[in-house]
Design a protein around this motif. Structure first.
Motif, mmCIF file in Angstrom:
data_model
loop_
_atom_site.group_PDB
_atom_site.id
_atom_site.type_symbol
_atom_site.label_atom_id
_atom_site.label_comp_id
_atom_site.label_asym_id
_atom_site.label_seq_id
_atom_site.Cartn_x
_atom_site.Cartn_y
_atom_site.Cartn_z
ATOM 1 N N LYS A 22 0.860 -1.210 0.033
ATOM 2 C CA LYS A 22 0.030 -0.038 -0.033
ATOM 3 C C LYS A 22 0.659 1.328 -0.064
ATOM 4 O O LYS A 22 0.676 2.235 -0.802
ATOM 5 N N LYS A 57 -5.765 -9.084 2.133
ATOM 6 C CA LYS A 57 -5.889 -7.684 2.353
ATOM 7 C C LYS A 57 -5.479 -6.860 0.966
ATOM 8 O O LYS A 57 -6.094 -5.834 0.634
ATOM 9 N N GLU A 60 -8.439 -7.100 -1.118
ATOM 10 C CA GLU A 60 -9.549 -6.008 -0.848
ATOM 11 C C GLU A 60 -8.787 -4.669 -1.377
ATOM 12 O O GLU A 60 -9.812 -4.101 -1.975
ATOM 13 N N TYR A 61 -7.712 -4.306 -1.278
ATOM 14 C CA TYR A 61 -7.281 -2.991 -1.483
ATOM 15 C C TYR A 61 -7.242 -2.799 -3.055
ATOM 16 O O TYR A 61 -7.855 -1.730 -3.470
ATOM 17 N N ASP A 63 -9.339 -4.492 -5.101
ATOM 18 C CA ASP A 63 -10.579 -4.663 -5.568
ATOM 19 C C ASP A 63 -11.443 -3.115 -5.201
ATOM 20 O O ASP A 63 -12.425 -2.994 -5.845
ATOM 21 N N SER A 64 -10.796 -2.540 -4.345
ATOM 22 C CA SER A 64 -11.547 -1.233 -3.754
ATOM 23 C C SER A 64 -11.453 -0.181 -4.976
ATOM 24 O O SER A 64 -12.110 0.822 -4.869
ATOM 25 N N GLY A 65 -10.606 -0.154 -5.797
ATOM 26 C CA GLY A 65 -9.981 0.498 -6.889
ATOM 27 C C GLY A 65 -9.053 1.300 -6.736
ATOM 28 O O GLY A 65 -9.000 1.970 -5.732
#
Length: 325
Positions: A22, A57, A60-61, A63-65
């Protein structure tokens, strides 16, 4: 602000280091030219259950865009390929469309002008057959010259670099070729970096050649260099024990994660004829040799005992032979 002719795509390989990944993506998003950049993310499949939490995780990060880039392409593996194959296969896919690429592992953090610097170098030195890559990272040394000094160095850093398709494809990843080359003493003399030579000899002994070491060998064999700057565009966070090749080391971790980055946003002109800087080359080689001694011997003293024992026995044999005759 001057713009470059082409914007190279960026490839980040990752698996389960969510915090590192991230940070890496967010810092890249803040770079100048991120909105002109096609970002590729190669997400490897977890090899075991312990990797699943971080992997999920990251999913998810993703896929959230992820915004802030010209385009984002996600490559999700259906089985574990390992770090090398994950990168290599993604590179091959990118090279089908692009003639250049910027590559980073997921534990890097970038300066605001990282993309500016790498793309500018790729544009300027595209036709230079003796330059293999533009490296964003430089070791934490106190260089005497000005911060934006650009120089050639017969060495390589994978912590955020740009290269060209044809030059990268010209590398022949064959350890038998390296073995044959090092049998010739004249060839060995051409490898002026003791750091690189030490790694090559060890690689031959264990019959396994790391990517960075092979690229350094390719540089010396083909009389090539890479572009570096006196001030780093990359900060690395991998010495926390989470990486594949970097052990946990508090001293190294604190040093690298707090490294000062180049802080200007302005595009500047690269020199047309950068030179090999023999003084800087020696400074970097000395720094890297100290790292070898730490990791190979001081951190693991049992590795040096057999060598010391062998040398002592050899000395005693010579003494005994001299006394006997």
């Amino acid at each position: 602000m001057k713009s470059v002719k082409k914007y190279a795509p960026v490839l980040i390989g990752t698996l389960n280091r969510y915090d590192h990944f991230k940070r890496c993506v967010e810092s890249l998003k803040n770079c100048i030219y991120s909105n002109e950049t096609h970002l590729f993310i190669a997400l490897d499949y977890p090899p075991s259950e312990k990797h699943c939490s971080g992997y999920n995780k990251i999913q998810e990060y993703i896929d959230s865009g992820i915004n802030g880039f010209k385009e984002v392409t996600i490559i999700k593996r259906k089985e574990n390929l390992g770090a090398h194959e994950n990168f290599y296969n993604a590179q091959a896919l990118i090279f089908e469309k692009y003639d250049r690429i910027i590559i980073s592992e997921d534990d890097n953090e970038f300066s605001l002008d990282f993309l500016n610097f790498i793309n500018g170098g790729l544009d300027t030195y595209e036709k230079r057959s003796d330059i293999l890559a533009i490296c964003g990272y430089i070791y934490p040394l106190n260089f005497r010259k000005k911060p934006d000094h650009i120089f050639l160095y017969q060495g390589f850093s994978a912590w955020g670099y740009g290269t060209w398709r044809d030059k990268f494809r010209a590398i022949n990843w064959n350890i038998d070729e390296v073995k044959e080359y090092l049998l010739n003493k004249d060839n060995v003399k051409k490898i002026t970096s003791k750091h690189v030579l030490s790694h090559l000899k060890r690689s031959i002994r264990i019959n396994k050649l790391g990517g960075d070491t092979y690229i350094c060998y390719h540089l010396f064999r083909n009389n090539m260099s890479c572009i570096f700057s006196n001030t780093s565009r990359v900060r690395n966070h991998g010495y926390d024990g989470s990486g594949l090749h970097c052990d946990s080391n508090n001293v190294e971790h604190l040093l690298y994660q707090s490294q000062i980055l180049f802080d200007s946003k302005e595009f500047y002109s690269f020199p047309n004829n950068p030179l090999l800087d023999s003084v800087t080359q020696q400074e970097i080689d000395n720094y890297l040799r100290k790292e070898i001694w730490y990791y190979r011997y001081l951190k693991y003293p049992h590795r040096i005992l057999p060598k010391l024992s062998s040398k002592i026995m050899s000395y005693l044999r010579k003494k005994w032979t001299a006394i006997k005759y």
